[in-house]
Design a protein around this motif. Structure first.
Motif, short mmCIF file in Angstrom:
data_model
loop_
_atom_site.label_atom_id
_atom_site.label_comp_id
_atom_site.label_asym_id
_atom_site.label_seq_id
_atom_site.Cartn_x
_atom_site.Cartn_y
_atom_site.Cartn_z
N GLY A 1 0.27 0.69 -3.00
CA GLY A 1 0.23 1.90 -2.16
C GLY A 1 -1.07 1.99 -1.39
O GLY A 1 -1.98 1.18 -1.54
N ARG A 2 -1.17 3.02 -0.54
CA ARG A 2 -2.33 3.17 0.33
C ARG A 2 -3.58 3.52 -0.48
O ARG A 2 -3.50 4.22 -1.48
CB ARG A 2 -2.09 4.31 1.33
N ILE A 3 -4.72 3.03 0.01
CA ILE A 3 -5.95 3.41 -0.67
C ILE A 3 -6.86 4.21 0.25
O ILE A 3 -8.01 4.44 -0.04
CB ILE A 3 -6.70 2.17 -1.21
N GLU B 1 7.99 1.02 2.33
CA GLU B 1 7.22 1.56 1.21
C GLU B 1 7.58 0.73 -0.01
O GLU B 1 8.57 -0.02 0.02
CB GLU B 1 7.59 3.03 0.98
N PRO B 2 6.81 0.88 -1.07
CA PRO B 2 7.17 0.12 -2.26
C PRO B 2 8.56 0.54 -2.74
O PRO B 2 8.88 1.73 -2.72
CB PRO B 2 6.10 0.55 -3.28
N ILE B 3 9.39 -0.42 -3.11
CA ILE B 3 10.71 -0.05 -3.65
C ILE B 3 10.59 -0.07 -5.17
O ILE B 3 10.20 -1.08 -5.76
CB ILE B 3 11.85 -0.95 -3.11
N VAL C 1 15.46 -8.90 0.16
CA VAL C 1 14.15 -9.24 0.69
C VAL C 1 13.34 -7.95 0.85
O VAL C 1 13.66 -7.12 1.69
CB VAL C 1 14.23 -10.07 1.99
N ASP C 2 12.34 -7.80 0.00
CA ASP C 2 11.45 -6.63 0.07
C ASP C 2 10.29 -7.05 0.95
O ASP C 2 9.44 -7.83 0.55
CB ASP C 2 10.99 -6.27 -1.35
N THR C 3 10.29 -6.53 2.19
CA THR C 3 9.35 -7.02 3.20
C THR C 3 8.17 -6.07 3.35
O THR C 3 8.34 -4.92 3.75
CB THR C 3 10.07 -7.13 4.56
N PHE C 4 6.99 -6.53 3.04
CA PHE C 4 5.78 -5.73 3.25
C PHE C 4 5.18 -6.10 4.60
O PHE C 4 4.92 -7.28 4.87
CB PHE C 4 4.73 -6.00 2.16
N TRP C 5 4.94 -5.09 5.42
CA TRP C 5 4.22 -5.31 6.68
C TRP C 5 3.82 -3.97 7.26
O TRP C 5 4.00 -2.94 6.60
CB TRP C 5 5.03 -6.17 7.65
N GLN C 6 3.27 -3.98 8.48
CA GLN C 6 2.72 -2.76 9.08
C GLN C 6 2.94 -2.77 10.59
O GLN C 6 3.14 -3.85 11.17
CB GLN C 6 1.21 -2.70 8.85
N THR C 7 2.83 -1.59 11.20
CA THR C 7 2.88 -1.51 12.67
C THR C 7 1.89 -2.53 13.24
O THR C 7 2.16 -3.22 14.22
CB THR C 7 2.49 -0.08 13.13
N GLU C 8 0.74 -2.61 12.61
CA GLU C 8 -0.34 -3.46 13.10
C GLU C 8 -0.02 -4.96 12.98
O GLU C 8 -0.54 -5.77 13.72
CB GLU C 8 -1.61 -3.20 12.27
N GLY D 1 -5.58 -1.64 4.20
CA GLY D 1 -5.58 -0.25 3.73
C GLY D 1 -4.66 -0.05 2.54
O GLY D 1 -4.51 1.05 2.04
N ASP D 2 -4.03 -1.14 2.06
CA ASP D 2 -3.16 -1.05 0.90
C ASP D 2 -3.82 -1.70 -0.32
O ASP D 2 -4.55 -2.68 -0.19
CB ASP D 2 -1.84 -1.79 1.16
N GLY D 3 -3.49 -1.13 -1.49
CA GLY D 3 -3.89 -1.76 -2.74
C GLY D 3 -2.81 -2.75 -3.15
O GLY D 3 -1.65 -2.62 -2.75
O1 PRX Z 1 1.58 1.09 2.79
C1 PRX Z 1 2.36 0.05 3.33
C2 PRX Z 1 3.78 0.54 3.52
O2 PRX Z 1 3.85 1.03 4.84
C3 PRX Z 1 2.60 0.84 5.51
C4 PRX Z 1 2.83 0.49 6.94
O3 PRX Z 1 3.46 1.55 7.57
P1 PRX Z 1 3.94 1.41 9.08
O4 PRX Z 1 2.83 0.88 9.91
O5 PRX Z 1 4.53 2.72 9.47
O6 PRX Z 1 5.08 0.31 9.05
C5 PRX Z 1 6.20 0.51 8.26
C6 PRX Z 1 7.20 -0.59 8.53
C7 PRX Z 1 6.69 -1.95 8.48
C8 PRX Z 1 1.93 -0.26 4.75
O7 PRX Z 1 0.53 -0.25 4.95
N1 PRX Z 1 4.79 -0.52 3.35
C9 PRX Z 1 5.55 -1.08 4.30
N2 PRX Z 1 6.43 -1.95 3.75
C10 PRX Z 1 6.21 -1.96 2.41
C11 PRX Z 1 5.16 -1.05 2.16
N3 PRX Z 1 4.69 -0.85 0.93
C12 PRX Z 1 5.25 -1.55 -0.09
N4 PRX Z 1 6.26 -2.43 0.08
C13 PRX Z 1 6.78 -2.66 1.31
N5 PRX Z 1 7.79 -3.51 1.46
#
Ligand code: PRX
Length: 694
Positions: free
Chosen positions: A559-561, A433-435, A455-462, A544-546
């Motif tokens: 965050g999510r939109i 999530e956003p830190i 390292v603030d890592t943004f990613w998703q299950t997908e 799906g994120d802004g």
């Molecule tokens: O909204 C973003 C947020 O978590 C979502 C993905 O969730 P999930 O598939 O459960 O995977 C979580 C672990 C990778 C994203 O669409 N998110 C994940 N990491 C960040 C984040 N939002 C902001 N900053 C991050 N570093």
């Protein structure tokens, strides 16, 4: 934003003198190559892995544009390999890492620990792979795994990968209903679980929940007929009986076995329900199984695993990852994002039941021959210094956790952190999530003592692996920003009409071309995959994120939109919670919105209308809370439930959640309410608000 929070933290050469990427210009060079010539970039990386049949056809083949036909993504199709072979046999045989520790296991109790080398892990995985084969599990079959954070969980997942079966792991905090739904959707033929475990003080009688799920599956005609159970809480009995000499005594049980039958000792020996003919003990089926097992050679594009994530329709989506691309991406992102070095001791606190645990507890670290810590417990047990005592115990160098854990520990002040040395730490990671900049700065100053990049890592299950992230030796850090794209990732920000925005901008975050670790489909539902991720903006993968991009090109996730919310780093859809509430006989209508929470990031605020004859009482409120917990799991427990004599709706009957979100926050700036069928309901809802002061 305060002055401090707007500061840029530059990497210092003494932090990571031998960093893989020691400067921003080097990152830029590598990045350009990765996106301009993915074949050459990933092709070089692929050469470090073992391929039974090397690729000969096109390295990457894809279509992202729904208007031009079916969406598909193929990396190295035609090449064959096995990911389990690559993360174990290759390390043991080629790299001579057989005696290196793969995992230190730290139990819920500080006295409980184990370790396992690469060679031992390989042997156990081969044994369990043989067990699965002897139970009739074949390539492409689905195996459901519902386990605590114990080494057998890694063994089970790798054994599936070895024989080409798909693992579908369900987080052990999910309820019987959630497990049942995932077993049925995946068409699983076998379940691997454990007797019971502790999370902090709390006993989780896992087998009992698994049994409830299996009963529900049976009632719904699901053919799953086999269940293998690890004796985890009962390990001591095995050690005493000599059945399992390698297992260390679990201290709680030790007291038990030696002590009297007190009330507390009964607590430690939950009764394990058992169905003869279906249930088998892990240690019994493993005893005598051969430690040799020929891997199944899989196409790079064969299915590797399914992992369920919340969907905005309320039904979980089975995200499907495939073998070759996922392997390259998990391995490469682990190496660069944590700047992995052979002497590292790495610790990711995520549960393997989430994607972070798949990619950065199991596959990424093992592919690099790393030594990792696996932790069964929680950050606050037996005290709030537990994380740092584990860091000191194993001399952890790279540490990866979630903002929610940081905020929780922040609340307890600096003393429990400062009490421990933490001088081994070199890189700190954040995910889920956003830190918020305040938590970032605390992590940086207090935990890392200003010598560890974050390292603030943004990613998703997908996405399978990191998409936006700093690289520790290279990227100047801005607190709260996930910085720049990882290798192979091409982000863009779109406006509502789908136009790409340049420079400083805010809008929808999308990705323009495939990266090797991306999902390939939603299991059994390709049209839903196309509709969810590719329809809104044809030609792009929609996250799906802004997102905002600042003048220096840094990305900031806002965050999510969609109607998903993120509780403690875990996604949940509001409609999933609404359906759980609606199953209660008292509820006629429900609407759920997200509400800010100081520790969890977001939490659930629920509005419920009642059927005639029911009254909104404290006990009904408790029942509703329990209803959601039982249906989904403890993470979905609502923080607030408000009685709603009616809900704000448009004239066509659509609930306006935008307004409910404002009511929950006590924000009277509602904007245009003229489209509402009955605006008078709003005053009533404001006057019934729950007290949200935390
Ligand atoms: O909204 C973003 C947020 O978590 C979502 C993905 O969730 P999930 O598939 O459960 O995977 C979580 C672990 C990778 C994203 O669409 N998110 C994940 N990491 C960040 C984040 N939002 C902001 N900053 C991050 N570093």
């Amino acid at each position: 934003m305060g002055q401090e929070q707007a500061r840029i933290f530059h990497p210092r050469p003494e932090w990571l003198p031998a960093a893989h990427v020691p400067s921003l210009s080097q990152y830029e060079r590598l990045y350009q190559r990765s996106v301009e010539d993915p074949h050459a970039f990933w092709g070089d990386i692929a050469k470090e892995f073992y391929w039974k049949t090397p690729y000969t056809g096109p390295f990457l083949n894809y279509n992202f544009d729904v208007t031009k036909g079916k969406v598909f993504i193929e990396w190295m199709k035609g090449a064959t390999t096995n990911i389990c072979y690559n993360v174990l046999d290759r390390n043991v045989n080629e790299k001579k890492l057989g005696d290196k520790i793969a995992f230190y296991w730290e139990g819920n109790e500080p006295e409980d620990s184990m370790k396992i080398t690469y060679k031992e892990l390989l042997h156990k995985v081969c044994q369990f792979a043989n067990v699965l084969r002897s139970q009739g599990v074949k390539k492409e079959d689905r195996v459901s795994i519902y386990m605590p954070m114990i080494l057998e969980l890694v063994v089970a997942m790798l054994a599936c990968a070895r024989i080409g079966a798909l693992h579908t792991i369900v987080f052990a905090g999910f309820s019987a209903d959630s497990l049942c739904e995932r077993i049925i959707d995946g068409g699983c033929c076998l379940l691997v679980t454990a007797d019971a475990f502790y999370r902090g003080d709390k006993l989780i009688n896992l087998k009992q929940i698994a049994d409830e799920a299996l009963q529900k599956c049976k009632d719904r005609g699901c053919p799953l007929k086999k269940c293998i159970v690890v004796k985890h809480l009962g390990r001591e009995e095995l050690a005493v009986a000599g059945t399992c000499s390698k297992s260390p005594p679990l201290k709680r049980l030790c007291h038990d076995v030696q002590g009297k039958q007190t009330e507390s000792s009964q607590r430690f020996h939950p009764k394990i329900p058992w169905t003869p003919g279906r249930d088998m003990w892990w240690h019994e089926v493993m005893s005598g199984a051969s430690t040799d097992c020929e891997p199944e050679w899989c196409d790079s594009e064969d299915k590797l695993f399914i992992l369920y994530t919340s969907g905005s329709t309320g039904k979980p989506k089975g995200v499907l990852h495939t073998v070759g691309g996922y392997m390259l991406f998990a391995a490469t992102s682990f190496k660069y994002v944590f700047d992995y070095q052979p002497e590292d001791v790495y610790w990711c606190t995520a549960d393997i039941g989430w994607i972070t645990g798949h990619s950065y507890v199991t596959y990424g670290p093992l592919a690099n021959g790393a030594t990792s810590v696996i932790f069964e417990g929680v950050p606050t047990y037996p005290d709030v210094g537990r994380m740092w005592s584990i860091v000191d115990k194993y001399k952890v160098t790279k540490f990866y956790t979630a903002p929610t854990a940081i905020r929780l520990l922040m609340k307890h002040g600096e003393e429990p952190v400062r009490k421990h040395s933490r001088k081994s730490l070199k890189v700190l990671g954040s995910v889920g999530e956003p830190i918020n900049p305040e938590a970032w700065l605390w992590y940086y100053r207090v935990v890392g003592e200003e010598r560890c990049p974050i390292v603030d890592t943004f990613w998703q299950t997908e996405t399978g692996g990191h998409m936006l992230t700093p690289l520790p030796g290279a990227t100047p850090l801005k607190p709260g920003s996930a910085a720049f794209p990882f290798f192979g990732v091409v982000p863009a920000i779109l406006n509502e009409s789908g136009e790409e925005l340049e420079g400083e901008a805010e809008g929808y975050l999308v990705f323009k071309q495939p990266w090797p670790g991306m999902m390939r489909t939603l299991y059994g539902n390709h049209p839903h995959f196309e509709a969810t991720y590719f329809k809104k903006f044809p030609g792009y993968y929609v996250t799906g994120d802004g997102c905002k991009r600042d003048k220096d090109g840094y990305y900031w996730i806002t965050g999510r939109i969609d109607d998903m919310l993120n509780i403690s780093g875990h996604l949940l859809s509001t409609s999933e919670v609404e359906s759980a509430l609606l199953e209660h006989p008292a509820v006629s209508e429900s609407a759920v919105v997200s509400h800010p929470h100081s520790l969890k990031g977001e939490c659930l605020y629920c509005f419920v209308s009642l059927r005639v004859g029911y009254e909104f009482t404290k006990s009904l409120e408790d029942e509703l809370r329990k209803q959601v917990r039982d249906k989904i799991g403890p993470i979905a427990t609502p923080d607030y439930i408000q009685y709603a004599p009616g809900l704000p709706k448009t004239r066509s009957g659509k609930i306006t959640r935008r307004i409910l979100r404002k009511i929950a926050r006590d924000d009277h700036d509602l904007g245009d309410t003229s489209t509402l069928a009955d605006p008078s309901i709003i005053d009533q809802l404001f006057s019934n608000r729950c007290n949200t002061k935390q």
